[in-house]
Design a protein around this motif. Structure first.
Motif, PDB file in Angstrom:
ATOM      1  N   PRO A 128       0.839  -1.205   0.000  1.00 28.75           N
ATOM      2  CA  PRO A 128       0.000   0.000   0.000  1.00 28.75           C
ATOM      3  C   PRO A 128       0.866   1.245   0.000  1.00 28.75           C
ATOM      4  N   PRO A 129       0.304   2.391  -0.393  1.00 29.91           N
ATOM      5  CA  PRO A 129       1.042   3.644  -0.216  1.00 29.91           C
ATOM      6  C   PRO A 129       1.267   3.868   1.285  1.00 29.91           C
ATOM      7  N   ASN A 130       2.206   4.746   1.629  1.00 25.68           N
ATOM      8  CA  ASN A 130       2.506   4.963   3.052  1.00 25.68           C
ATOM      9  C   ASN A 130       1.299   5.507   3.813  1.00 25.68           C
ATOM     10  N   PHE A 131       0.487   6.297   3.107  1.00 24.82           N
ATOM     11  CA  PHE A 131      -0.697   6.861   3.764  1.00 24.82           C
ATOM     12  C   PHE A 131      -1.935   6.561   2.935  1.00 24.82           C
ATOM     13  N   VAL A 132      -3.015   6.189   3.612  1.00 22.89           N
ATOM     14  CA  VAL A 132      -4.297   6.025   2.929  1.00 22.89           C
ATOM     15  C   VAL A 132      -5.340   6.855   3.672  1.00 22.89           C
ATOM     16  N   GLU A 133      -6.377   7.224   2.944  1.00 28.98           N
ATOM     17  CA  GLU A 133      -7.471   7.981   3.564  1.00 28.98           C
ATOM     18  C   GLU A 133      -8.718   7.120   3.536  1.00 28.98           C
ATOM     19  N   LEU A 134      -9.258   6.825   4.717  1.00 29.77           N
ATOM     20  CA  LEU A 134     -10.395   5.918   4.804  1.00 29.77           C
ATOM     21  C   LEU A 134     -11.460   6.486   5.743  1.00 29.77           C
ATOM     22  N   GLU A 173     -16.384  10.401   9.374  1.00 29.06           N
ATOM     23  CA  GLU A 173     -15.204  11.209   9.111  1.00 29.06           C
ATOM     24  C   GLU A 173     -14.172  10.396   8.321  1.00 29.06           C
ATOM     25  N   VAL A 174     -13.360  11.117   7.546  1.00 26.62           N
ATOM     26  CA  VAL A 174     -12.312  10.461   6.766  1.00 26.62           C
ATOM     27  C   VAL A 174     -10.980  10.704   7.474  1.00 26.62           C
ATOM     28  N   LEU A 175     -10.242   9.611   7.691  1.00 28.78           N
ATOM     29  CA  LEU A 175      -8.988   9.697   8.436  1.00 28.78           C
ATOM     30  C   LEU A 175      -7.795   9.369   7.544  1.00 28.78           C
ATOM     31  N   LYS A 176      -6.691  10.032   7.828  1.00 26.68           N
ATOM     32  CA  LYS A 176      -5.432   9.674   7.169  1.00 26.68           C
ATOM     33  C   LYS A 176      -4.707   8.704   8.105  1.00 26.68           C
ATOM     34  N   VAL A 177      -4.314   7.552   7.555  1.00 28.38           N
ATOM     35  CA  VAL A 177      -3.701   6.506   8.367  1.00 28.38           C
ATOM     36  C   VAL A 177      -2.350   6.110   7.770  1.00 28.38           C
ATOM     37  N   ASP A 178      -1.363   5.907   8.618  1.00 29.68           N
ATOM     38  CA  ASP A 178      -0.042   5.439   8.172  1.00 29.68           C
ATOM     39  C   ASP A 178      -0.081   3.920   8.064  1.00 29.68           C
ATOM     40  N   THR A 179       0.054   3.402   6.835  1.00 24.53           N
ATOM     41  CA  THR A 179      -0.106   1.955   6.642  1.00 24.53           C
ATOM     42  C   THR A 179       1.076   1.160   7.200  1.00 24.53           C
ATOM     43  N   ARG A 180       2.234   1.829   7.393  1.00 25.30           N
ATOM     44  CA  ARG A 180       3.414   1.108   7.896  1.00 25.30           C
ATOM     45  C   ARG A 180       3.256   0.783   9.369  1.00 25.30           C
ATOM     46  N   SER A 181       2.648   1.724  10.121  1.00 27.30           N
ATOM     47  CA  SER A 181       2.490   1.502  11.556  1.00 27.30           C
ATOM     48  C   SER A 181       1.056   1.156  11.912  1.00 27.30           C
ATOM     49  N   GLY A 182       0.131   1.402  10.971  1.00 27.67           N
ATOM     50  CA  GLY A 182      -1.284   1.198  11.263  1.00 27.67           C
ATOM     51  C   GLY A 182      -1.829   2.259  12.198  1.00 27.67           C
ATOM     52  N   GLU A 183      -1.162   3.418  12.259  1.00 26.56           N
ATOM     53  CA  GLU A 183      -1.560   4.458  13.203  1.00 26.56           C
ATOM     54  C   GLU A 183      -2.314   5.601  12.529  1.00 26.56           C
TER      55      GLU A 183
END
Lengths: 191, 322
Positions: A128-134, A173-183
């Protein structure tokens, strides 16, 4: 198939070792002044993700692995395969199985672009990209005006991923999440 | 991959200054001792026969000379100067070794090589210690024989261990089929590189001495405690090999034999045989004065001075940026 001799070893090289495709992580060249040279190599087995350490004599070679990384847009899943399409305008599609998708399944959003590693033309892994918006689809009721307070709660995102979020986050709400840490990183301004 | 090349130097401005200062220090050191600075060709007609040294082939085409090699060391040319009566000499040379790139290697590097007429290996080791410790401010190196070092660190006796046992020992790094093509010295090099070297010079600088005669290269040999050993030494500081010195072989017949033996080894390992440098042998025939010589890696000395484990930090432009 081409092969690489020790003089060509470097980080990032894709090679076959014991029949499995591997990526070279580190290549340490050692040689006593007047003596025989060796390469001590760290490789990650792309099938198992295990890291191997191997030693080679100068002049030995490894077969190149037909491994390429390509950007692809995620289309849909039919339950058995996850379908991706090349973003190069060719519209060529690839189907990745559960093993290739792995943990990335929880970050897959339609129309987002992922890096697919192809081995002999078939998807081997999906990054995945480093950041996703979900979007948040489920979480305990928000507590307005509590933005500065600490504390967190779990929130379920549209893909099924569960991340720890601040207490003020609400459903929709839409959140930006770091896929590497899951944070959780931050809220994305909704339109 | 089409990443655009990096134009910036790898070494910092401070390290460039350190390098300039080191060169000044070296020249001052030898000027005080009245050792003559010389320059010899970087581009020579011949390469070396040594099976473990690969030169970079050149493509010169002038005055009927074609091909040629970038020199792996200025040794042959400097010995020709010695034979011609130069007296003690030193040189800061750029040398080239193909295939060598890593945290301690760059295919092109700076070598300080010097020869002292009338010195034996002990005397030259004392001078190396003066030069290195005067620069780094380190304690006087201790001496350790190759045999003692391997026995104490690896727990095997490099002089007596049977070939089969040595190979078994090496199976912790190489598969049996890889070991099949590795001779006894190759196995010992493996043990030296992976086990012994990292431990050498950790507490204080160490001169490794009395190498097995099979690793004599261009050093004299003699008998020591029942084993044929080479009058060869290397200095290690913090696991880093700094120099390689010999009480020089001056016997042209023995030298011819070693060249032939090298080429036999080259043939056996599928490497091209090297044309022997007849001018060098003629100089030996004329008579190389008794002397000792040593080659010291200046980039590595600089690494120790500035405290880095990566040679790239002391080079303006390592190969990838050159």
């Amino acid at each position: 198939m081409a092969s690489y001799s020790t003089n060509e070893f470097r980080g990032g090289l894709k090679v076959l070792l014991d029949g499995d495709p591997c990526i070279m992580l580190e290549n340490e060249f050692v040689k006593p002044g007047k003596g025989q040279a060796f390469n001590r190599v760290k490789l990650r087995n792309l099938m198992t993700n295990r890291v191997w350490e191997r030693t080679f004599k100068s002049g030995e070679s490894l077969e190149a692995a037909d491994v390429v990384e390509q950007d692809m847009e995620y289309l849909y899943t039919d339950g058995e395969f996850w379908h991706f399409m090349l973003t190069d305008g060719s519209f060529e599609q690839f189907a990745a199985d559960a093993k290739a998708v792995g943990d990335t399944v929880k970050w897959l959003k339609e129309q987002d672009v992922y890096t697919i590693t192809l081995y002999n033309g078939a998807p081997l892994s999906v990054t995945p990209p480093n950041f996703v918006e979900l979007e948040v689809v489920d979480t305990d009721p928000g507590m307005k005006g509590d933005t500065a307070q600490g504390g967190s709660k779990p929130a379920t995102l549209s893909t099924g991923a569960v991340v720890s979020v601040p207490l003020f986050i609400t459903i929709g709400e839409v959140l930006k999440v770091d896929t590497r840490s899951g944070e959780y990183v931050n809220r994305v301004k909704s339109s | 991959m089409s990443a655009s090349p990096v134009w910036h130097p790898a070494a910092s401005r401070q390290v460039l200054e350190n390098r300039a200062q080191l060169l000044g220090y070296v020249r001052g050191f030898f000027s005080e001792r009245q050792v003559l600075e010389v320059e010899t060709p970087v581009l020579g007609r011949h390469g070396v026969t040594d099976v473990n040294l690969d030169g970079v082939p050149a493509a010169v085409d002038a005055a009927g000379v074609q091909g040629g090699w970038l020199q792996t060391s200025p040794e042959y040319h400097m010995k020709r100067l010695l034979a011609a009566g130069s007296g003690s000499i030193f040189q800061v040379a750029r040398v080239f070794r193909n295939g060598e790139r890593g945290r301690r290697h760059n295919p092109e590097f700076s070598m300080l090589e010097w020869y002292r007429i009338g010195f034996d290996d002990r005397q030259l080791m004392a001078e190396v210690a003066d030069l290195v410790c005067g620069y780094l401010g380190c304690s006087v190196p201790v001496s350790l024989s190759y045999r003692e070092a391997v026995m104490s660190v690896a727990g095997i006796d490099p002089m007596t261990i049977p070939d089969e046992e040595l190979k078994q020992y090496c199976e912790q790094w190489l598969e049996p089929e890889q070991l099949a093509g590795l001779g006894r010295d190759g196995c010992l090099d493996l043990v030296m590189s992976f086990v012994v070297e990292p431990e050498l010079g950790r507490q204080e600088p160490v001169f490794l001495t009395r190498y097995p005669a099979s690793q004599a290269a261009l050093a004299r040999t003699s008998e020591d405690a029942g084993f044929e050993v080479a009058h060869r030494f290397e200095l290690y500081i913090n696991g880093l090999e700094l120099c390689n010195g010999y009480w020089e072989l001056t016997d042209p017949d023995e030298q011819r034999k070693r060249f032939q033996a090298d080429n036999r080894l080259r043939r056996a390992s599928g490497k091209p045989e090297m044309v022997v440098d007849q001018a060098f042998l003629s100089a030996l025939d004329e008579g190389l004065p008794a002397c000792s010589g040593v080659a010291l890696g200046l980039d590595r000395l600089l690494m120790l001075k500035v405290g880095t484990a990566d040679i790239q930090d002391v080079l303006a432009f390592p190969l990838e940026r050159a």
